[in-house]
Motif scaffolding. Structure first.
Motif, PDB file in Angstrom:
ATOM      1  N   ARG A 111       0.994  -1.222  -0.019  1.00  0.00           N
ATOM      2  CA  ARG A 111       0.099   0.464   0.138  1.00  0.00           C
ATOM      3  C   ARG A 111       1.125   1.502  -0.685  1.00  0.00           C
ATOM      4  O   ARG A 111       1.995   1.292   0.055  1.00  0.00           O
ATOM      5  N   CYS A 112      -0.104   2.458  -0.493  1.00  0.00           N
ATOM      6  CA  CYS A 112       0.910   3.604  -0.882  1.00  0.00           C
ATOM      7  C   CYS A 112      -0.217   4.417  -0.639  1.00  0.00           C
ATOM      8  O   CYS A 112      -1.450   3.779  -0.772  1.00  0.00           O
ATOM      9  N   ASP A 113       0.631   5.957   0.056  1.00  0.00           N
ATOM     10  CA  ASP A 113      -0.298   7.138   0.398  1.00  0.00           C
ATOM     11  C   ASP A 113      -0.079   7.731  -0.753  1.00  0.00           C
ATOM     12  O   ASP A 113      -1.167   9.220  -1.619  1.00  0.00           O
ATOM     13  N   PHE A 114       1.087   7.654  -2.073  1.00  0.00           N
ATOM     14  CA  PHE A 114       0.948   8.288  -2.913  1.00  0.00           C
ATOM     15  C   PHE A 114       0.520   6.982  -4.224  1.00  0.00           C
ATOM     16  O   PHE A 114       0.158   6.293  -4.244  1.00  0.00           O
ATOM     17  N   ARG A 115       0.532   8.006  -5.504  1.00  0.00           N
ATOM     18  CA  ARG A 115      -0.053   7.079  -7.244  1.00  0.00           C
ATOM     19  C   ARG A 115       0.777   7.860  -7.988  1.00  0.00           C
ATOM     20  O   ARG A 115       0.761   7.796  -8.910  1.00  0.00           O
ATOM     21  N   CYS A 116       2.286   7.426  -7.768  1.00  0.00           N
ATOM     22  CA  CYS A 116       2.967   8.026  -7.887  1.00  0.00           C
ATOM     23  C   CYS A 116       3.069   7.110  -9.918  1.00  0.00           C
ATOM     24  O   CYS A 116       3.276   6.134 -10.089  1.00  0.00           O
ATOM     25  N   THR A 117       3.178   7.817 -11.032  1.00  0.00           N
ATOM     26  CA  THR A 117       2.480   7.980 -12.607  1.00  0.00           C
ATOM     27  C   THR A 117       3.420   6.188 -13.010  1.00  0.00           C
ATOM     28  O   THR A 117       3.034   5.599 -13.808  1.00  0.00           O
ATOM     29  N   TYR A 118       4.871   6.189 -12.364  1.00  0.00           N
ATOM     30  CA  TYR A 118       5.603   5.067 -13.248  1.00  0.00           C
ATOM     31  C   TYR A 118       5.215   4.317 -12.540  1.00  0.00           C
ATOM     32  O   TYR A 118       6.110   3.117 -12.753  1.00  0.00           O
ATOM     33  N   CYS A 119       4.784   3.934 -10.815  1.00  0.00           N
ATOM     34  CA  CYS A 119       5.128   2.935  -9.943  1.00  0.00           C
ATOM     35  C   CYS A 119       3.552   1.788  -9.815  1.00  0.00           C
ATOM     36  O   CYS A 119       3.594   1.362  -9.988  1.00  0.00           O
ATOM     37  N   MET A 120       2.627   3.073  -9.945  1.00  0.00           N
ATOM     38  CA  MET A 120       1.229   2.633 -10.225  1.00  0.00           C
ATOM     39  C   MET A 120      -0.035   2.943 -10.675  1.00  0.00           C
ATOM     40  O   MET A 120       0.175   3.964 -11.186  1.00  0.00           O
ATOM     41  N   SER A 121      -0.835   2.812 -11.128  1.00  0.00           N
ATOM     42  CA  SER A 121      -2.143   3.120 -11.637  1.00  0.00           C
ATOM     43  C   SER A 121      -2.655   3.526 -10.681  1.00  0.00           C
ATOM     44  O   SER A 121      -3.175   3.590  -9.444  1.00  0.00           O
ATOM     45  N   GLY A 138       8.389  -0.102   0.195  1.00  0.00           N
ATOM     46  CA  GLY A 138       7.150  -1.551   0.307  1.00  0.00           C
ATOM     47  C   GLY A 138       7.092  -0.543  -1.418  1.00  0.00           C
ATOM     48  O   GLY A 138       7.877  -1.380  -1.795  1.00  0.00           O
ATOM     49  N   GLY A 139       6.064  -0.166  -1.757  1.00  0.00           N
ATOM     50  CA  GLY A 139       4.765   0.397  -1.008  1.00  0.00           C
ATOM     51  C   GLY A 139       5.472   1.747  -0.006  1.00  0.00           C
ATOM     52  O   GLY A 139       6.760   1.891  -0.325  1.00  0.00           O
ATOM     53  N   GLU A 140       4.626   2.206   0.714  1.00  0.00           N
ATOM     54  CA  GLU A 140       4.838   3.098   1.505  1.00  0.00           C
ATOM     55  C   GLU A 140       5.267   1.919   2.948  1.00  0.00           C
ATOM     56  O   GLU A 140       4.298   2.037   3.793  1.00  0.00           O
ATOM     57  N   PRO A 141       6.138   2.387   2.990  1.00  0.00           N
ATOM     58  CA  PRO A 141       6.930   1.268   4.295  1.00  0.00           C
ATOM     59  C   PRO A 141       6.207   2.196   5.693  1.00  0.00           C
ATOM     60  O   PRO A 141       5.445   1.621   6.941  1.00  0.00           O
ATOM     61  N   THR A 157      11.467   5.784   1.463  1.00  0.00           N
ATOM     62  CA  THR A 157       9.876   6.240   2.041  1.00  0.00           C
ATOM     63  C   THR A 157      10.130   7.510   0.765  1.00  0.00           C
ATOM     64  O   THR A 157      10.827   8.070   0.100  1.00  0.00           O
ATOM     65  N   ASN A 158       8.818   7.659   0.773  1.00  0.00           N
ATOM     66  CA  ASN A 158       8.952   9.026   0.133  1.00  0.00           C
ATOM     67  C   ASN A 158       8.307  10.212   1.030  1.00  0.00           C
ATOM     68  O   ASN A 158       8.493  11.354   0.652  1.00  0.00           O
ATOM     69  N   GLY A 159       8.281   9.923   2.200  1.00  0.00           N
ATOM     70  CA  GLY A 159       8.608  10.991   3.171  1.00  0.00           C
ATOM     71  C   GLY A 159       7.442  11.433   3.536  1.00  0.00           C
ATOM     72  O   GLY A 159       7.672  12.826   4.653  1.00  0.00           O
ATOM     73  N   MET A 184       6.383  -1.891  -9.120  1.00  0.00           N
ATOM     74  CA  MET A 184       7.657  -2.226  -8.540  1.00  0.00           C
ATOM     75  C   MET A 184       7.196  -2.135  -6.695  1.00  0.00           C
ATOM     76  O   MET A 184       7.859  -2.501  -5.913  1.00  0.00           O
ATOM     77  N   SER A 185       5.885  -1.621  -6.649  1.00  0.00           N
ATOM     78  CA  SER A 185       5.981  -1.363  -5.330  1.00  0.00           C
ATOM     79  C   SER A 185       5.208  -3.190  -4.785  1.00  0.00           C
ATOM     80  O   SER A 185       5.700  -2.747  -3.165  1.00  0.00           O
ATOM     81  N   HIS A 186       5.653  -4.155  -5.481  1.00  0.00           N
ATOM     82  CA  HIS A 186       5.318  -5.260  -5.256  1.00  0.00           C
ATOM     83  C   HIS A 186       6.945  -5.648  -4.669  1.00  0.00           C
ATOM     84  O   HIS A 186       6.947  -6.727  -3.281  1.00  0.00           O
TER      85      HIS A 186
END
Ligand code: SAM
Ligand code: SF4
Length: 333
Positions: free
Chosen positions: A23-33, A69-72, A101-103, A328-330
């Protein structure tokens, strides 16, 4: 002492990257839909299971753990896991416990992370422009990340910024990002965009900005001194003589780094990927949950015997070859 983990190509595996959530609180275009479906919680390793697998690797000679992660930092109770891993730092079995981390949550966690013995943190940031940041991360807010970076530095954590090099997106910010990092005494690594996940509307080939080009641009302004590699990883480093800062390049597509690869990746579901760019994997979950399955150490050793020689990413024919369907998040990047 247990025998160390040596793969079929005589590389010692001393570095484990652990993805603690998809899981992540962002949806970076190159990483997730944008409309990602995440795994049901029951499929995730519990914090106790993450501890058990990580500890097994440490007992088999792993000396560095990177949590990702995802976002750890969105994984519930994550500090319990960090605290558990800190005992391996204290015992001297582990040289380093760190995270990528995405910070976004660092303002909440930086002090606690420093307190358990984390010394360095990699923070992903591709642009210093608030609007562009919202565009590339879809859900992220730049001020929150900048606040996280401040908190990390105030807590005494050494910060490295990871920026994905994206053609037509952050090319024009090359020097401002370099200078911003220098002014804050942060290291900086550029990453070539990799063909992960489904392409959807975002064509990775269009976004591909070879780091050889980026390096050429840096050379127009700075004197670059090559630094010897001592990480066994995919990054190569230079020092910019004018600023004294270290700049890294992760170039899986233009530089083949596999011969010195010392790492494997554990997903949040207990799968072990032996190479970021290949499908070879082993499921360690039965060893954790099924009493009739082989013991964890044996399952890990069997997996390491499958570590492939290298990956097959290749853009050289102007098409995306060796593309991976997983995100990549997997596997944790
Ligand atoms: N959420 C955390 C973060 O963003 O730092 C950790 C996980 S993220 C998957 C790890 C790294 O992978 C980030 O630096 C991100 O920029 C990078 N990444 C994700 N997708 C990528 C892609 N397709 N090509 C290259 N790097 C990618
Ligand atoms: Fe989240 Fe990191 Fe992927 Fe961005 S790169 S969507 S922050 S996991």
């Amino acid at each position: 002492m247990k025998a160390p983990l040596i793969d079929p190509f005589q590389r010692a595996v001393t570095y484990l990257r652990v993805s603690v959530t998809d899981r992540c609180d962002f949806r970076c275009t190159y990483c997730m839909s944008e409309d990602m479906t995440f795994l049901p919680k029951r499929d995730l390793l519990t914090l106790e299971e993450l501890d058990e697998v990580s500890t097994a690797f440490v007992n088999l000679g792993v000396r560095k753990l990177r949590i990702t992660g995802g976002e750890p930092l969105v994984r519930r109770g994550i500090m319990t896991y960090f605290k558990a891993m800190a005992r391996h730092l204290e015992s001297g079995q582990l040289d380093e416990l760190t995270l990528t981390t995405n910070g976004s949550q660092l303002h909440r966690f930086a002090a606690d992370l420093a307190a358990v013995g984390v010394r360095r943190v990699n923070i992903s940031l591709d642009t210093l422009d608030e609007q562009k940041f919202s565009k590339i991360t879809r859900w992220g807010r730049l001020p929150q990340v900048l606040q996280g970076i401040d908190a990390a530095q105030s807590a005494g954590l050494r910060v490295k910024i990871n920026a994905v090099a994206l053609k037509g997106f952050n090319e024009d910010e090359l020097f401002s990002i370099v200078e911003w990092c220098a002014s804050r005494d942060m290291d900086l690594t550029f990453i070539e965009v990799m063909p992960m996940g489904d392409l959807g509307n975002e064509d990775r080939l269009d976004q591909y900005w070879p780091l050889s080009d980026l390096r050429g641009e840096l050379r127009q302004r700075y004197t670059l001194t090559e630094l010897p590699d001592n990480t066994g990883g995919p990054a190569r480093y230079v020092r910019l003589e004018e600023t004294g800062q270290k700049v890294g390049f992760i170039t899986p597509l233009t530089h083949n780094f596999c011969e010195s690869c010392n790492r494997v990746r554990l997903t949040c579901t207990g799968e072990l990927f032996m190479c970021l760019g290949q499908e070879d994997r082993a499921d360690l979950r039965p060893a954790l949950r099924d009493p009739t399955a082989p013991a964890l150490d044996d399952a890990i050793r069997a997996a390491i015997r499958l570590k492939p020689k290298g990956h097959d990413f290749d853009y050289s024919r102007q098409e995306v070859a060796g593309q991976m369907t997983r995100h990549m998040s997997h596997t944790g990047g």
